[in-house]
Design an enzyme around this catalytic site. Structure first.
Site, PDB file in Angstrom:
ATOM      1  CE  LYS A   1      -3.485   2.150   2.803  1.00 32.49           C
ATOM      2  NZ  LYS A   1      -3.997   2.248   4.131  1.00 32.49           N
ATOM      3  NE  ARG A   2       4.391   2.277   4.765  1.00 35.28           N
ATOM      4  CZ  ARG A   2       4.976   1.281   5.432  1.00 35.28           C
ATOM      5  NH1 ARG A   2       6.260   1.040   5.279  1.00 35.28           N
ATOM      6  NH2 ARG A   2       4.274   0.519   6.247  1.00 35.28           N
TER       7      ARG A   2
END
Ligand code: GLU
Length: 507
Positions: free
Chosen positions: A263-264
């Site tokens: 996600k990062r």
């Protein structure tokens, strides 16, 4: 091989699906459909602590948006349901007990604290605690106590888990279509918990029991489940069930190539990681991607057709997809390529689809910013014509406004650099001349305009640039945009003349 192909996508509703999960669903679906098989959706919600409200709906909405319909699943029971493991909870216990009877599993009463203590002690010595053949007779379980002692504990209702009894000194021969043959020494495996003290099965038990009862022929899932294959294949043997064929898909890697896409990475690189928006995270759908683009790029993340061809729609994928050609090594995620695909599929969209997505943007501009002159936006045809002129330059509908604002409002700004370079001393005279010519033109169509202006340029011995650049500047405010005569024809005679006059006043 005459067994019917039945595959399943078995997500846990612990949050939004990662784009990698969508790829798993897609590969399952493609494989099922090319073999006239069934694609099943099973919700693996045995871990009540990790259950997230809304996650199941998110999964179903995603499959829906992507065009990956399931043949069986929640709300679609043709005899193999229910498809939520929480609704099947009562059936798992008897399977766990069956393994106890056959000596393939055992009760373990070790408290959470004592296990924690063992782990800590091992850590201190730089070791990892594993519960298996080398220490299980010294731990608190049915193998290390007398039958009477065991019965007493069970009668008393002491809390227990059921663990798998991994045999000692055996070599397992596992098969995976993508990875080939894998050998595992059972001595390195731990005695995994199959049934928890809360009365729920673990993922491992529920997954195997359900795959068996749902007559799953092929298990196609992410590489992160490869370490579970040894246990799963032993469980099939322990139940004396025929195991499905396994295929573990490669990880999706960061754009830089190393490490799993997270996600990062999406936040850092400004690209979506989820198919649909979830909380503050924008999904592919909301970012303006077409499902065709998402399907196409996902299909090629870990598989290739063996040719240079990169454009595939779902029906083509169903024909050419080949599980045997799925790569072993991780697939690098390329955000630029996803845009390239969207550009391609934007060109292919029906006019009405693009129109319907662009109209709300125009309405907003009109209402909120009072951005343009209503008289210019005559009707849907006008907007559709604008779209057809500018879409070649766009990958997303969200780019339409910046590419087309001058079709909806008279330019109120002229690019200064262009003015400096293109607005010469004789420009006003030339433009006035053109304006008077245009005024006489009856058929204000692009070919007629072009013909007239070009003939005039020739007759006057002018260069093309002397006329076309300033004319574009007055029409657009800049030197950008599609074919100039198309622009003039579309905005029409009055507006074209208005723009020339306005520029003559202002510049
Ligand atoms: N519930 C598992 C998951 O969330 C399923 C793994 C499998 O397909 O066996 O991915």
């Amino acid at each position: 091989m005459n067994k019917k192909v039945r595959v399943r996508f078995a997500p846990s509703p612990t949050g939004p699906l990662h784009i990698g999960g969508v790829r798993t669903a897609l590969y399952n679906y493609l494989f099922a459909k090319q073999n006239n098989g069934d694609f099943i959706l099973r919700i693996e919600d045995t871990d009540q602590n990790r259950y997230v409200e809304g996650a199941e709906k998110y999964i179903i909405d995603t499959l829906d948006w992507c065009g990956i319909p399931y043949d069986e699943g929640p709300g679609k029971d043709l005899g193999h349901g229910p498809f939520r493991q929480s609704e099947r909870k009562l059936l798992y216990k008897e399977y766990a007990e069956q393994l106890i009877k056959s000596g393939k599993a055992y009760y373990a009463f070790d408290s959470a604290e004592s296990l924690h203590k063992h782990r800590k002690e091992h850590e201190k010595k730089g070791k990892t605690f594993i519960y298996n053949w080398h220490n299980r007779l010294k731990l608190h379980n049915s193998l290390s106590m007398s039958p009477e002692e065991l019965q007493a504990k069970l009668d008393k209702g002491d809390s227990y888990v059921i663990r798998f009894f991994t045999p000692q000194d055996e070599v397992l021969h596992l098969k995976d279509i993508i990875r080939g043959d894998i050998q595992i020494d059972t001595n390195i495996l731990d005695d995994k918990v199959l049934f928890k003290s809360d009365g729920m099965p673990t993922y491992h038990l529920a997954n195997i029991v359900d795959d068996h009862l749902m007559e799953i022929s092929h298990v196609i899932r992410g590489e992160e489940w490869l370490p579970s294959l040894a246990l799963h294949s032993q469980l099939y043997d322990a139940f004396e069930w025929e195991a499905p064929v396994f295929a573990h898909l490669p990880l999706i890697m960061k754009p830089e190539g190393k490490g799993k896409l997270s996600k990062r990475d999406g936040e850092k690189g400004g690209f979506p990681i989820f198919p649909l928006s979830w909380g503050n995270s924008i999904g592919y759908r909301e970012a303006g991607y077409f499902p065709e683009a998402v399907i196409n790029f996902l299909a090629l993340l870990g598989w290739n057709p063996g040719t240079e061809e990169e454009l595939f729609k779902m029906d083509e994928l169903i024909k050419v997809f080949d599980l045997n050609r799925v790569h072993k090594s991780g697939a690098r995620f390329d955000p630029e390529k996803t845009k390239w695909y969207n550009h391609h599929y934007l060109q292919e969209q029906e006019d009405s689809v693009l129109l319907n997505s662009f109209k709300p943007v125009l309405n907003e501009k009109m209402e909120k910013e009072r951005a343009f002159d209503l008289s210019l936006v005559r009707n849907d045809d006008y907007i559709a014509n604008v779209i057809s002129l500018i879409k070649e330059r766009a990958s997303f509908v969200s780019e339409f406004w910046d590419l087309s604002d001058y079709f909806f409002q008279t330019p109120n700004y002229y690019n200064e650099k262009v003015v400096k370079k293109q607005w010469k001393e004789n420009t006003p005279a030339l433009l006035s001349k053109i304006a008077s010519l245009l005024e006489t033109l009856e058929d204000f169509s692009s070919p007629e305009l072009e013909n007239m202006v070009k003939t005039w340029i020739g007759n006057e011995n002018l260069t093309f640039g002397q006329v076309m650049a300033p004319l574009r500047l007055v029409m657009v405010g800049d030197l950008k945009g599609p074919h100039l005569f198309d622009i003039m024809a579309l905005v029409g005679k009055n507006e074209t003349l208005k723009r020339i006059r306005l520029a003559l006043e202002k510049l």
